[in-house]
Write a protein that holds these residues in place. Structure first.
Motif, short mmCIF file in Angstrom:
data_model
loop_
_atom_site.label_atom_id
_atom_site.label_comp_id
_atom_site.label_asym_id
_atom_site.label_seq_id
_atom_site.Cartn_x
_atom_site.Cartn_y
_atom_site.Cartn_z
N GLY A 145 70.24 -85.69 -90.02
CA GLY A 145 69.19 -84.81 -89.54
C GLY A 145 67.92 -85.48 -89.07
O GLY A 145 66.96 -84.80 -88.69
N MET A 146 67.88 -86.80 -89.07
CA MET A 146 66.66 -87.53 -88.70
C MET A 146 66.67 -87.84 -87.20
O MET A 146 67.58 -88.48 -86.68
CB MET A 146 66.57 -88.85 -89.47
N THR A 147 65.66 -87.37 -86.47
CA THR A 147 65.45 -87.76 -85.09
C THR A 147 64.71 -89.09 -85.06
O THR A 147 63.79 -89.30 -85.86
CB THR A 147 64.64 -86.69 -84.34
N VAL A 148 65.10 -89.98 -84.15
CA VAL A 148 64.51 -91.32 -84.10
C VAL A 148 64.04 -91.64 -82.69
O VAL A 148 64.84 -91.66 -81.74
CB VAL A 148 65.51 -92.40 -84.57
N PHE A 149 62.74 -91.90 -82.55
CA PHE A 149 62.14 -92.28 -81.28
C PHE A 149 61.69 -93.74 -81.32
O PHE A 149 61.19 -94.21 -82.35
CB PHE A 149 60.91 -91.43 -80.95
N ALA A 150 61.82 -94.44 -80.18
CA ALA A 150 61.32 -95.81 -80.04
C ALA A 150 60.72 -95.95 -78.65
O ALA A 150 61.34 -96.48 -77.73
CB ALA A 150 62.43 -96.83 -80.26
N PRO A 151 59.50 -95.45 -78.45
CA PRO A 151 58.86 -95.45 -77.12
C PRO A 151 58.54 -96.83 -76.61
O PRO A 151 58.35 -97.77 -77.38
CB PRO A 151 57.59 -94.62 -77.36
N CYS A 152 58.42 -96.94 -75.27
CA CYS A 152 58.29 -98.26 -74.64
C CYS A 152 56.86 -98.69 -74.36
O CYS A 152 56.64 -99.86 -74.04
CB CYS A 152 59.11 -98.30 -73.34
N ASP A 153 55.90 -97.78 -74.42
CA ASP A 153 54.52 -98.17 -74.11
C ASP A 153 53.55 -97.09 -74.60
O ASP A 153 53.94 -96.15 -75.29
CB ASP A 153 54.35 -98.44 -72.61
N PHE A 175 57.24 -98.23 -83.33
CA PHE A 175 56.68 -99.02 -82.24
C PHE A 175 56.07 -100.31 -82.79
O PHE A 175 55.91 -100.47 -84.00
CB PHE A 175 55.64 -98.23 -81.43
N GLY A 176 55.73 -101.22 -81.88
CA GLY A 176 55.22 -102.52 -82.27
C GLY A 176 53.71 -102.58 -82.42
O GLY A 176 53.01 -101.57 -82.32
N ARG A 177 53.23 -103.79 -82.62
CA ARG A 177 51.81 -104.03 -82.89
C ARG A 177 51.01 -104.35 -81.65
O ARG A 177 49.86 -103.93 -81.51
CB ARG A 177 51.70 -105.18 -83.89
N SER A 178 51.57 -105.12 -80.74
CA SER A 178 50.82 -105.78 -79.68
C SER A 178 50.41 -104.85 -78.54
O SER A 178 51.00 -103.78 -78.34
CB SER A 178 51.65 -106.93 -79.10
N ASP A 179 49.41 -105.31 -77.79
CA ASP A 179 49.12 -104.69 -76.50
C ASP A 179 50.23 -105.12 -75.55
O ASP A 179 50.50 -106.32 -75.39
CB ASP A 179 47.78 -105.17 -75.96
N ILE A 180 50.87 -104.15 -74.92
CA ILE A 180 52.03 -104.44 -74.06
C ILE A 180 51.87 -103.77 -72.70
O ILE A 180 51.09 -102.82 -72.56
CB ILE A 180 53.35 -103.98 -74.73
N PRO A 181 52.59 -104.26 -71.68
CA PRO A 181 52.46 -103.69 -70.34
C PRO A 181 52.76 -102.18 -70.33
O PRO A 181 53.68 -101.72 -71.00
CB PRO A 181 53.50 -104.47 -69.53
N MET A 182 51.99 -101.46 -69.54
CA MET A 182 52.19 -100.02 -69.40
C MET A 182 53.22 -99.78 -68.30
O MET A 182 52.91 -99.78 -67.12
CB MET A 182 50.86 -99.34 -69.13
N VAL A 183 54.46 -99.59 -68.72
CA VAL A 183 55.57 -99.39 -67.79
C VAL A 183 55.48 -98.01 -67.15
O VAL A 183 55.69 -97.84 -65.95
CB VAL A 183 56.92 -99.54 -68.53
N THR A 184 55.16 -97.01 -67.95
CA THR A 184 55.10 -95.63 -67.47
C THR A 184 53.65 -95.23 -67.21
O THR A 184 52.72 -95.98 -67.45
CB THR A 184 55.74 -94.67 -68.48
#
Length: 333
Positions: A145-153, A175-184
């Motif tokens: 029953g657990m929904t799992v999201f892993a967004p990219c930016d 999600f991660g810690r770092s500042d990362i490129p904004m893909v979307t």
């Protein structure tokens, strides 16, 4: 095809922003929409970028201290009373420090708790192995029953948090810690439970989540320019439930997959995809992931390179996938 991606995607000056900032910004917006939204924190308000929420809504912010078990238990009680609690911690602590509470209190009761987990993967960097969660997806997607999201930016994190708010049931957002490129961008569509094809192709498909999506796009460009191979790139922001319809569509279309993730090779997106393909449409699959080892202290860039989940590793996997696909097609006649 128009994917509504950042027009400056591969420029040197591409804007970078952290996913945790996306969480902090979106939770403020959700608080305006519903007074039922409450935030619980495990002494990591600054790291999770929720200090502004604490300042603006002190009566809806619960500081639980370094006590993840208690945080999850209190969040469950609040959910069962009609609130929409968002718990805030590192991915190495939730789920690892409080798995039994998540399993029994939250999931078994189908409690409407949103578990927000930052600092996931080896890209957490200098904090070292003790703070680099590389097993969390394997744990959380196995819970019923657990929904799992892993967004990219940044923008996709905001949309994942908004989607979690709309779901009546337990959700895990990683999600991660770092500042990362904004893909979307703000206008890029986000559909719950539906992966996002952000580059089309026929020679193979690269499936990725989180900040690995940007590296997958760079690798696809290299494969196209230097090897004349046309690889699709699919952003699998929803790990569970898996978008089986589009996974099957691209398995039939490309007949070779590469799965890229800042996670252990076991049990993450690669596991979910392989389980589905094994029962429905077996094709060659290459994995670019952490291979049964702990991380260590270092810069994110150096760790990504050392653990072989960088752009050149995806390119190499693409060439292997091409050869395996050739033999696969030949053997099948």
């Amino acid at each position: 095809m128009n994917y509504n991606l950042n027009p400056n995607l591969f420029s040197e000056g591409i804007e970078k922003k952290s996913c945790r900032q996306g969480y902090g910004d979106e939770i403020l917006e959700l608080a305006k929409i519903s007074k039922r939204v409450v935030v619980l924190d495990a002494d990591l308000a600054e790291s999770l970028r929720i200090l502004d929420f604490r300042k603006k809504y002190p009566g809806r912010f619960l500081e639980m201290g370094v006590s993840e078990n208690n945080m999850i238990s209190v969040a469950t009680g609040l959910a069962l009373e009609g609130f929409i609690p968002f718990t805030s911690s590192f991915a190495v602590f939730t789920p690892n420090e409080c798995l039994s509470k998540i399993r029994v209190s939250v999931a078994y009761n189908k409690a409407n708790v949103k578990i927000v987990a930052s600092h996931a993967g080896i890209s957490t960097g200098p904090d070292g192995a003790t703070h680099q969660a590389t097993e969390d997806l394997a744990i959380m997607r196995s819970i019923p029953g657990m929904t799992v999201f892993a967004p990219c930016d940044y923008w996709q994190t905001r949309k994942a948090i908004r989607s979690a708010f709309k779901i009546n049931g337990p959700v895990y957002i990683r999600f991660g810690r770092s500042d990362i490129p904004m893909v979307t961008t703000e206008k890029t569509p986000f559909r719950m439970n539906e992966c996002q094809v952000i580059r089309d192709g026929v020679d193979g498909a690269i499936l990725a989540h989180g900040e690995s999506v940007y590296r997958a796009l760079k690798a696809a460009n290299i494969l196209n320019k230097e090897k004349r191979l046309d690889f699709a790139v699919i952003n699998c922001h929803t790990i569970k439930p898996l978008d089986e319809k589009n996974i099957l569509k691209y398995a039939k279309k490309t007949r070779a997959f590469i799965v890229v993730e800042d996670h252990q090779i076991s049990g993450g997106l690669g596991g979910a995809v392989s389980e589905f393909l094994a029962q429905n449409y077996p094709i060659p699959v290459e994995f670019v992931a952490v291979r049964d080892r702990f991380g260590e202290s270092g810069s994110p860039a150096k760790l990504i390179k050392k653990h072989h989940i960088d752009v050149e590793d995806i390119v190499e996997a693409g060439l292997k996938a091409k050869e395996r696909k050739r033999m696969f097609v030949y053997n099948r006649g």
